[in-house]
Design an enzyme around this catalytic site. Structure first.
Site, short mmCIF file in Angstrom:
data_model
loop_
_atom_site.label_atom_id
_atom_site.label_comp_id
_atom_site.label_asym_id
_atom_site.label_seq_id
_atom_site.Cartn_x
_atom_site.Cartn_y
_atom_site.Cartn_z
N LYS A 18 7.23 38.53 10.44
CA LYS A 18 5.79 38.49 10.16
C LYS A 18 4.97 38.46 11.44
CE LYS A 18 6.35 35.70 5.94
NZ LYS A 18 6.47 36.63 4.84
N GLU A 53 -1.50 30.36 10.33
CA GLU A 53 -2.64 31.14 9.86
C GLU A 53 -3.68 30.21 9.27
OE1 GLU A 53 -1.46 33.88 6.83
OE2 GLU A 53 -0.59 35.27 8.29
N HIS A 113 4.14 29.71 -4.16
CA HIS A 113 3.90 30.95 -3.41
C HIS A 113 4.74 32.10 -3.94
CE1 HIS A 113 1.46 28.76 -0.64
NE2 HIS A 113 2.47 27.97 -0.28
N GLU A 142 0.86 43.86 1.74
CA GLU A 142 0.25 42.72 1.06
C GLU A 142 -0.96 42.23 1.84
OE1 GLU A 142 4.01 40.82 -1.34
OE2 GLU A 142 3.40 39.80 0.49
N GLU A 197 1.55 40.85 5.10
CA GLU A 197 2.87 41.35 5.52
C GLU A 197 3.12 42.67 4.80
OE1 GLU A 197 6.39 39.42 4.21
OE2 GLU A 197 5.62 38.95 2.23
N ASN A 223 6.20 44.69 2.80
CA ASN A 223 7.55 44.63 2.23
C ASN A 223 8.08 46.05 2.18
OD1 ASN A 223 7.57 41.83 1.89
ND2 ASN A 223 6.40 42.01 0.01
N ARG A 267 10.27 47.97 0.83
CA ARG A 267 11.20 48.24 -0.28
C ARG A 267 10.38 48.43 -1.55
NH1 ARG A 267 10.23 43.20 -2.61
NH2 ARG A 267 10.00 41.55 -1.07
P1 ADP Z 1 6.47 35.87 1.54
O1 ADP Z 1 7.21 36.65 2.56
O2 ADP Z 1 7.17 34.62 1.17
O3 ADP Z 1 6.07 36.73 0.39
P2 ADP Z 1 3.65 35.95 2.32
O4 ADP Z 1 3.17 35.92 3.72
O5 ADP Z 1 3.58 37.26 1.63
O6 ADP Z 1 5.13 35.37 2.29
O7 ADP Z 1 2.82 34.87 1.48
C1 ADP Z 1 3.19 34.49 0.19
C2 ADP Z 1 2.02 33.84 -0.53
O8 ADP Z 1 1.51 32.73 0.19
C3 ADP Z 1 0.82 34.74 -0.72
O9 ADP Z 1 0.95 35.57 -1.84
C4 ADP Z 1 -0.31 33.73 -0.87
O10 ADP Z 1 -0.31 33.17 -2.16
C5 ADP Z 1 0.09 32.64 0.07
N1 ADP Z 1 -0.54 32.83 1.39
C6 ADP Z 1 0.00 33.52 2.42
N2 ADP Z 1 -0.82 33.50 3.48
C7 ADP Z 1 -1.90 32.78 3.14
C8 ADP Z 1 -3.10 32.36 3.82
N3 ADP Z 1 -3.34 32.68 5.09
N4 ADP Z 1 -3.99 31.61 3.14
C9 ADP Z 1 -3.76 31.26 1.86
N5 ADP Z 1 -2.66 31.59 1.18
C10 ADP Z 1 -1.73 32.35 1.80
MG MG Z 2 4.86 38.30 0.47
#
Ligand code: ADP
Ligand code: MG
Ligand code: ADP
Length: 677
Positions: A116, A200, A235, A275, A296, A298, A300
């Protein structure tokens, strides 16, 4: 196009890929672990190769065996599905080295998006908007802490190598930072072999909106619109829909173009998802004010791709196969359009009332609404299991994905609610009733979406296993009487507390609903009808009960009681009666007064593993005094971490395992002497 492909996955996604391959006349090879010898995905393919033991590291992650299997069967390409090897650049490279086509992006694109933090540095350079944060290489805890201060609380600490909602901690205040960082690093190292984190800003009222993109080897790249996956727990996604409610065509285009730019920046090929985390600074009623930031990519096909298929009418696996075979994208951007609205619900073996703890067991009953499988339809159900199959502790907790489509969101919502009502699962804890409550919640119905929706609606989503309606009790009684009728040898009217007075025969039936007693007195009035008194809590209902069987429409019983007509299906599982009606499910435990003599109280002081898994950490040592509710140990099972908490105040006497140990279900993890003992 290929003649034969190997599918390096299991469950619903392996079946999904096989369905498209079959439609295109491509032969398929399955691979399977010892635990999956009789799995649906094996039956769904033309050939199958055993690749090892039940644990993923012994089978679905053993890529040299998978490549050998492809070679031995003459497959020309490998589809990795999602999870397992799908985002493993070394595997993608190994396929290429073996002369096999990896149905996915080039290894370099997987690598670029794999971490990431690194991908954020790349996206920054490509001009894609990012959440304010720190994604540097320096991991000095003091620096990280200072960065959190600079960004401003609340912040989110994320494992750079993370995925699946793991390795993420929200921190609301500086005092909590150090502990959260340590937990996050431990989880990151343990799950992903890499302790690096990024920080973040925690976006307020965040929505998760992602863009499906596709690119080919001829330099074309398009976006296939968005999916809103804001409804999450831990999450992780629970409900996904397309299009995203409230998104304007301009916002859609902006996000789409940003996603295509992200893909182009890494030389992407194939299906991918970018995403975004979306801020709603003016609240739910002002979607036009939403701001989006890259989260991020993905690299796939995603679990929720069917909602995109539903609104575009396309088969994304077919697109993947065409692109992998070197064909250009079937359509260009201006030829793509979206129609209607689609929602996917993830049907999981888990207990929402116990923190969504994953569950295992046999699917004694798995009845589904009329549907299509693995292709677009008003109701689509993609499953890798059937009635009688087991949900094992080795893999994730997915039972099925239910996808509905409608002309409007309201129609899709109504279809989803009806389809969930007709999805009957008995034998394994599951989230079907919970999903229905989410779908019916005002927040979801009115599209007031953000990732905290489930917490916000907690009052109406949890603890709802209240007393059943009198109609549900009437269904349980009708079902019981029906059973007696069929067993002509039994004469219930002379058994137990049945009695006759004034020429009327009467009999009491007792049920337990959770801890609550429900009693029903049945009085035989005249042939074919009974009088039923239902007593529960302080209330009682007294009315005539009539029923008949097989009313059609998939329900087994039609019951009329106290002025209400209900259709229902009852599945008896041991003493438990699972009553499904269009209004919902009720579970009544039929009481046999003799059956409870042997009941034992739960043993005090024993802390056992709720399911087979791996001990991640002990948070206490022998000799420690602990308070009720205090976390004692962390166990990992079914791709999730579970915290084992103290059931009472006490002192830890002994730890019975070490971190890293594999434990079986029910294994005692540590001994606790309770303070009251
Ligand atoms: P993963 O690889 O586990 O999918 P992500 O970075 O895509 O990780 O984040 C997963 C979830 O976490 C998001 O869908 C959201 O609900 C929450 N999230 C991620 N980043 C933030 C952020 N900066 N602020 C608030 N919620 C977040
Ligand atoms: Mg994700
Ligand atoms: P049917 O003719 O509908 O097959 P029977 O009259 O032969 O049913 O009864 C079968 C069993 O059901 C008997 O054990 C009887 O005691 C019980 N039974 C009959 N009528 C009723 C009723 N109205 N309510 C509940 N049980 C009944």
């Amino acid at each position: 196009m290929f003649d034969k492909i190997l599918i390096a996955n299991r469950g619903e996604i392996a079946c999904r890929v096989a369905a498209t391959a079959r439609r295109l006349g491509i032969r398929t090879v399955a691979v399977y672990s010892d635990a999956d010898a009789h799995a649906r995905h094996v039956a769904a393919c033309d050939e199958a190769v055993a690749i090892g033991g039940a644990a993923p590291k012994d089978s679905y992650l053993r890529w040299e065996r998978i490549i050998d299997a492809a070679r031995a069967t003459g497959a020309q390409a490998i589809h990795p599905g999602y999870g397992f090897l799908s985002e493993n650049e070394a595997f993608a490279q190994a396929c290429a080295d073996a002369g096999l086509v990896f149905i996915g992006p080039p290894p370099s694109a997987i690598a670029a998006m794999g971490l990431k933090a690194e991908s954020k540095r790349l996206m920054e350079a490509a001009g894609v908007p990012l959440v304010p944060g720190y994604h540097g290489v320096d991991q000095d805890p003091r620096l990280l802490r200072a960065e959190a201060e600079r960004i401003g609380y609340p912040v989110l600490i994320k494992a750079s190598a993370g995925g699946g909602g793991k390795g993420m901690r929200r921190v609301d205040a500086p005092e909590a930072f150090d502990e959260a960082l340590a937990a996050c690093q431990r989880e990151a190292l343990n799950s992903f072999g890499d302790a690096a984190v990024l920080i973040e800003k925690y976006v307020q009222r965040p929505r998760h909106i992602e863009i499906q993109i596709f690119a080919d080897t001829h330099g074309h790249a398009v976006y296939l619109f968005e999916r809103d996956c804001s409804v999450q727990r831990r999450h992780q996604k629970v409900l996904e829909e397309a299009p995203a409610p409230g998104l304007t065509p301009e916002q859609r285009q902006q996000m789409g173009l940003a996603a295509v730019a992200a893909a182009r920046a890494v030389g992407y090929v194939g299906a991918g998802t970018v995403e975004f985390i979306v801020e709603q600074p003016l609240g739910y009623d002002h979607p036009e004010a939403m701001r989006f930031y890259f989260m991020e990519m993905n690299t796939r096909l995603q679990v929720e791709h069917p909602v995109t298929e539903a609104i575009t009418g396309l088969d994304l696996v077919e697109w993947q196969l065409r692109v992998a075979a070197g064909e250009p994208l079937p359509l260009q951007q201006h030829e793509l359009a979206l129609h209607g609205h689609a929602i996917e619900a993830r049907i999981c073996a888990e207990d929402p009332e116990r923190g969504f703890l994953p569950a295992t067991g046999t699917l004694h009953v798995l009845r589904t609404p009329p549907h299509r499988a693995f292709e677009v339809g008003d109701v689509r159900l993609d499953a890798g299991v059937a009635e009688g199959d087991t949900i094992s502790p080795h893999y994730d907790s997915t039972i099925a994905k239910l996808i509905v489509r409608g002309e409007s969101r309201a129609q899709a919502l109504a279809r989803l609610d009806q389809a969930l009502a007709r999805l009957h699962i008995v034998g394994v804890a599951n989230n079907v009733a919970f999903l229905r409550r989410v779908v019916q919640s005002p927040s979801f119905a009115q599209a007031r979406l953000d990732t905290a929706l489930i917490e916000r609606e907690a009052d109406r989503l949890f603890g709802q296993a209240a007393l059943p309606t009198p109609a549900a009790v009437a269904v349980a009684v009708a079902h019981t009487l029906q059973g007696w009728r069929q067993r002509t040898d039994a004469d219930p009217w002379s058994a137990g507390d049945g009695y006759a007075s004034h020429g009327q025969r009467s009999r009491r039936l007792d049920f337990l609903v959770g801890e609550q007693a429900v009693s029903a007195r049945v009085t035989w009035r005249r042939r074919g009808t009974v009088w039923l008194q239902v007593a529960q809590g302080d209330g009682a209902t007294d009315a005539e009960l009539c029923w008949h069987t097989d009313p059609g429409g998939g329900w087994a019983l039609a019951v009329a009681y106290a002025g209400l007509q209900t259709r229902a299906t009852v599945h008896a599982w041991g003493e438990r009666l699972h009553i499904f009606t269009p209004q919902g499910e009720h579970v009544l435990l039929a009481q046999d007064p003799l059956a409870h003599a042997g009941d034992t109280a739960t043993e005090g002081g024993r802390l056992t593993a709720p399911m087979p898994g791996k001990v991640v950490a002990f948070l206490v040592q022998a000799g420690d005094a602990v308070k009720v509710g205090q976390p004692l140990a962390v166990l990992e099972a079914m791709k999730m971490e579970h915290t084992i908490a103290a059931p009472a105040d006490g002192v830890v006497e002994e730890l019975l395992y070490a971190p890293g140990d594999q434990v079986t279900e029910g294994a005692e993890l540590l001994r606790l002497r309770s303070a009251s003992a």
